[in-house]
Write a protein that holds these residues in place. Structure first.
Motif: not given
Length: 332
Positions: A148-159, A182-186, A239-243, A285-291
């Motif tokens: 029942l634990y909903t995990r945050p999305p997985f993303i590939e780490p940057p090169k 979106l970046n990982a923080v967002e 979903t706009g970032s395919d997540l 708000l303070a940690t997101s970078q997209r306006n």
């Protein structure tokens, strides 16, 4: 050399202990209902463990307040919970509620600890923080075991590690003129806010169908509507970032109209969730970078603050809101 106890409580310490005690009385009532209504043995077990921790912390807080001659808050008690009321929420909801409760406790106890000066008070909140993490670990393990634990999305780490090289990054645009992902923080903040609002929406729905006062029922509908709006808008960002996004479970709330909790307790619960939401959105708000995200969170802060103000007014009108300790006016 004077002992810590010989030094008076600071206003911050008094406020923290006073707020903590009321919170514990509220949590105790809610957990009593969970224990009475849960069907799964593991859910009952984690609810009982959490209840015992809350009761012990409540008694410790009460003893400190008494020793400092601070009036004990009225808080909540047997008059605010009916353990014989029909089942209103599912076992899975009980677990997710306790997980969110422990998260709020970790944040609030951490803040109370850093606002405390006396060693014994710091030790008190350090212990409270430790117990909160214990609850979080216990309920997380049960949720994981039950799938029942909903995990945050997985993303590939940057090169490789890199710096932002163009101001378009803040506008949410990549090098090719398309909206950047979106970046990982967002992602982490969007996902956490959805999870919290899934809990808030379910509570508001259940409270709305069981509240005695018409004004409370109407307020709960507005609260559920706002949570639904936040869930939908946050989901669109993901979903706009395919997540993927955590999906609300509508069956978490059953159809009973018999109130398990007093209107006073239910309104207090929503004020606590609103306060936690305001803190979460400000951090997001303070940690997101997209306006576009920043504008989104600014709007959410305004909407949530308006809802919280309505809740406070409703509680004052019905004499449900306790007055915190304050400085008496000095007479000359």
């Amino acid at each position: 050399m004077s002992s810590p106890e010989s030094v008076k409580l600071t206003s911050s310490e008094m406020a923290s202990l006073w707020s903590e005690y009321i919170g514990h009385t509220h949590n105790s009532c809610v957990l009593q209902y969970f224990i009475a209504k849960a069907e799964d043995i593991e859910v009952i077990d984690v609810s009982k463990k959490t209840f015992q921790i809350v009761e012990n912390l409540k008694e410790n807080t009460k003893q400190i307040l008494q020793s400092e001659n601070v009036p004990i808050p009225i808080g909540f008690g047997s008059q605010d919970v009916d353990v014989n009321a029909p089942r209103l929420f599912s076992d899975s909801f009980f677990l997710k509620y306790i997980k969110n409760l422990s998260r709020v406790m970790v944040v609030s106890c951490g803040l109370m600890y850093t606002l405390s000066t006396r060693k014994d008070i710091r030790e008190h909140f350090k212990n409270s923080l430790s117990k909160a993490t214990t609850v979080f670990d216990d309920v997380s393990d049960v949720l994981l075991d039950k799938g029942l634990y909903t995990r945050p999305p997985f993303i590939e780490p940057p090169k490789k590690s890199d710096f932002v090289e163009d101001k378009d990054y803040l506008n949410g645009i990549n090098l090719f003129g398309n909206q950047r992902y979106l970046n990982a923080v967002e992602i982490s903040h969007l996902y956490g806010n959805i999870e919290a609002n899934v809990i808030g929406k379910a509570l508001a729905k259940g409270f709305g169908q069981t509240a005695d006062y018409k004004e409370v029922r109407e307020f709960m509908q507005k609260s559920a509507d706002l949570s639904d709006k936040i869930i939908n808008e946050h989901t669109q960002f993901l979903t706009g970032s395919d997540l993927s996004a955590p999906m609300p479970t509508e069956t978490q709330v059953f159809s009973s109209s018999h109130p398990p909790f007093s209107d006073k307790l239910m309104m207090y619960q929503i004020t606590i969730l609103s306060a936690a939401g305001l803190s979460d959105y400000a951090t997001s708000l303070a940690t997101s970078q997209r306006n576009d995200l920043k504008r989104h969170y600014l709007d959410l802060i305004v909407d949530t603050a308006k809802l919280a103000k309505k809740a406070e007014s409703l509680m004052v009108e019905n004499k449900w809101k306790e007055q915190p300790p304050q400085q008496d006016k000095i007479k000359y």
